[in-house]
Structure formats: C-alpha cells, structure tokens
Write a protein that holds these residues in place. Structure first.
Motif, PDB file in Angstrom:
ATOM      1  N   HIS A   1      46.921  27.983  35.031  1.00 23.02           N
ATOM      2  CA  HIS A   1      48.387  28.512  35.288  1.00 23.02           C
ATOM      3  C   HIS A   1      48.483  28.834  36.675  1.00 23.02           C
ATOM      4  O   HIS A   1      49.464  28.388  37.205  1.00 23.02           O
ATOM      5  N   GLU A   2      47.511  29.408  37.692  1.00 19.78           N
ATOM      6  CA  GLU A   2      47.699  29.295  39.094  1.00 19.78           C
ATOM      7  C   GLU A   2      48.047  27.861  39.767  1.00 19.78           C
ATOM      8  O   GLU A   2      48.955  27.987  40.563  1.00 19.78           O
TER       9      GLU A   2
ATOM     10  N   HIS B   1      51.646  26.916  39.580  1.00 19.90           N
ATOM     11  CA  HIS B   1      52.677  27.652  40.758  1.00 19.90           C
ATOM     12  C   HIS B   1      52.709  26.933  42.063  1.00 19.90           C
ATOM     13  O   HIS B   1      53.508  27.331  42.776  1.00 19.90           O
TER      14      HIS B   1
ATOM     15  N   HIS C   1      57.711  33.525  38.130  1.00 15.41           N
ATOM     16  CA  HIS C   1      57.777  34.169  36.669  1.00 15.41           C
ATOM     17  C   HIS C   1      59.078  34.631  36.777  1.00 15.41           C
ATOM     18  O   HIS C   1      59.687  34.830  37.931  1.00 15.41           O
TER      19      HIS C   1
ATOM     20  N   PRO D   1      53.712  27.993  34.307  1.00 15.98           N
ATOM     21  CA  PRO D   1      52.162  28.516  34.272  1.00 15.98           C
ATOM     22  C   PRO D   1      51.814  28.947  33.110  1.00 15.98           C
ATOM     23  O   PRO D   1      50.634  28.735  32.516  1.00 15.98           O
TER      24      PRO D   1
HETATM   25 ZN   LIG Z   1      51.618  33.259  37.268  1.00 22.34          ZN
END
Ligand SMILES: [Zn+2]
Length: 375
Positions: A202-203, A206, A218, A240
């Motif tokens: 997920h990170e 970004h 987000h 993400p």
């Molecule tokens: Zn995030």
C-alpha cells in the motif's frame, strides 16, 4: 572493571548498526525486533510460491507474473529506506541551496473535505492511535518541487535524495507490529507477515503517479461511511488501497499454513480495504450492504421474539412468512458482499508512471540483492 565492562556492553548493545537487506535500507532508528520481522516478511514474499495468481492484482498493479520475486522487485523499487517511529523526519531533512529543474507538471490540488450536515463528532472507528506506517516521500518531493530545490533526508549511514517520490522513504510504527487481538501473540505467523507486506505494498503505491495524481493520495470518505470525513478512502481504481488489498487477497489465497483466526482476520481486513474504494456510480458498496443487513437482522430478531410470544395461528403464519422474506434479503445481500469483495468494481484508472529522477531496479538485480542477503 565490572562497571566498565557493563558500560561497554550497554554501549555496544545500543550502537545498533543500520542494515541493508534484500534491497531495503533499515535505519538505526528502527527497533531490531521490527527489522527482524520485516526481513522475514521480505523473505516470505520472495520465497512463497504463488499458485493462485490474482488477475486484478496483475492488471491494476502493473505486474507480469505476480510471483514472489516480482512482488519483491515491485516493492523494493518503491520502498528503499525505512526509518523508525522516533525518527524526526522534519529535523533530518535538508534543502540544497542550489536551484534544480523539476518536471514541468502541475502540482497536486488540495483534497476537499466534505461538509458535514451535523456536528462533527469523532468517528467511533478512530480508536487506533498507533502509527502503522507513513510515506513522506511524495510530500517531501512536492515541497522541493514548489521551491525548485532538492531535498534529502540524512539517515544513519545513508542519504535519501528526494528527486522523486520513488526515493521510497517510509516510516514504520508500533501499529504495524503490535498484537492483533484476533491473531494471537505469534507476530511471526504468516497471517501477520501478509498483513505487514500488504501494508508495505500500500505504502509503495504512494510513490507512483505524477502531476496532480502524484503519490495516489487518499480521498476523504463520504458521509455515512464508517470513516466519514477522514482521509482514508480512494477514488482511483488502482491506488494504494486497491493494490495493497489485492496483494493481501493473493497472498492469503496462497497461504498454506495460515490458521483459521489468521484467515478470518485477513478476510475482514480485505473487506475493509475494498470498502474504502469509492464508486462513482453510487452503487452499493460493502459498507452500505453491511448496514442494510444489520437493519434486516434487527427487524428479524424483533419478529422472532413476537413469534415466540404469539399464540394465534394466523399471526404465527404471517410472522413466519415475514421472517422467511427477511432471511432471503439477508442471504442475497451477503452474496452481494462476497461478489463485491471477490471482484471490486473498477473505477477510474490513473496513469501510475512515477515522476522525477530515479533508477529502476531490474528483476535480475533485485533477485541478486535478495540472494546475497540470504547467504
Ligand atoms: Zn495510504
């Protein structure tokens, strides 16, 4: 003498060295137990055979095979430096005086917070105050871009030059490692590894995207959402939450030794991830459906009580019919949730090509990095 020896021991123990493993630099500010867990996670990702490949993950994450070495390569191209919770990012980030040229792309726009029609009480869901993980790479890059100056973060034995969000500088916190109530104490269990790895993925996402879409930031969750008014949702179809959750789904499917508790925890975390994906068509999402099921269930329980108390046959028959109808609605909605979770509706796909200056690590090179670390 004894005192001196103790002092020496204390010093040598605190003088933890920074570490490189599988292409990732761990700063001395990361606790040793956390480094050890993350190293094991990287090995798990690299070595676990992926028999079931998630086609959504391949398509939306831009992958070819979805096998461990490729997932590891995807990750280390996006996460290169990890610092600990106590690392002061602002104090250790510097700006080079000489101006530099940045790509001529627009800056990201501020995200609009929806206006609440009622007093803003703190959401009941905002109880988790532990830092799980954060990625300042995109924010720092945009700061530098605005001032046309290069930023760099000084780590212990390394310098993270922020010439692109792909510098991959992230901060990990206790939240990523603390015991999950439903998972038991064994933080080395594969369920935990999958949870942490999907957070890393997920990170990693970004660090992708450019111009207004830089960093796949987000979006605010809409009113009525459990995280309403918090910056914890996503309107991109390949951001993400999408990629991290799809990776979690694939890793879970390929986990041969996950316990039932781990599976249950990951499944609910997958449903949570998909519930954060905003659908432009306004169709039902997992959260809406769950609320509807809850309402049906409440009415069902009330009718059931009535049925137990009623002595009139015609009334009993009527209630039984109502109960059957409600049960049917609940079953249908549960099936809809399963369908949504197994194949989330694709929304707007954003070009993930990252911005700035960075070097891509080839699959061959990342395999070499991992093999060297495993020796
Ligand atoms: Zn995030």
């Amino acid at each position: 003498m004894r005192k001196r020896l103790l002092l020496f021991l204390a010093l040598s123990m605190s003088a933890q060295a920074s570490e490189q493993f599988g292409g990732v630099f761990f700063d001395t500010s990361v606790e040793q137990v956390q480094i050890n867990a993350l190293k094991k996670d990287l090995v798990y990702l690299y070595n676990t055979p992926q028999k079931h490949i998630d086609q959504d993950l391949l398509f939306l994450g831009g992958l070819k095979t979805g096998q461990g070495p490729e997932l590891h390569n995807w990750m280390i191209n996006r996460l290169k430096y990890i610092v600990g919770e106590d690392f002061d990012l602002t104090a250790n980030t510097y700006m080079v005086k000489k101006p530099v040229v940045y790509p001529n792309t627009p800056l990201p726009l501020p995200k609009v917070k929806p206006k609440l029609p009622y007093a803003n009480f703190k959401s009941a869901n905002k109880v988790n105050s532990f830092v799980v993980m954060s990625n300042p790479s995109g924010g720092f890059y945009v700061q530098g871009k605005k001032k046309k100056r290069l930023l760099f973060t000084k780590l212990d034995g390394a310098r993270a030059v922020i010439s692109s969000p792909r510098v991959g500088l992230v901060q990990v916190g206790q939240g990523l490692f603390r015991d999950r109530d439903k998972l038991g104490k064994n933080t080395n269990a594969p369920g935990y590894a999958i949870y942490r790895l999907s957070t890393l993925i997920h990170e990693g996402r970004h660090t992708d995207g450019s111009g207004v879409d830089i960093g796949f930031r987000h979006d605010y969750c809409p009113l009525g959402h459990p995280f309403e008014n918090t910056n914890a949702c996503e309107s991109a179809g390949n951001g993400p939450y999408t990629v991290g959750t799809l990776a979690k789904r694939q890793l879970l499917r390929n986990c041969t030794n996950c316990t039932t508790a781990e599976k249950t925890f990951l499944l609910s975390s997958i449903a949570d991830g998909f519930s954060r994906l905003l659908r432009p068509d306004g169709g039902s999402n997992v959260v809406d459906l769950e609320k509807e099921i809850e309402n049906h269930q409440m009415i069902y329980n009330t009718y059931e009580k009535h049925l137990g108390l009623s002595k009139i046959a015609s009334e009993k028959a009527k209630i039984t019919k109502e109960l059957a109808g409600l049960q049917k609605k609940i079953t249908t909605k549960k099936a809809q949730i399963t369908a949504l979770v197994s194949s989330p509706k694709r929304t707007q796909i954003i070009n993930p090509t990252p911005e700035g200056y960075f070097k891509t690590i080839s699959l061959k090179d990342s395999q070499l990095l991992m093999q060297r670390s495993l020796k």
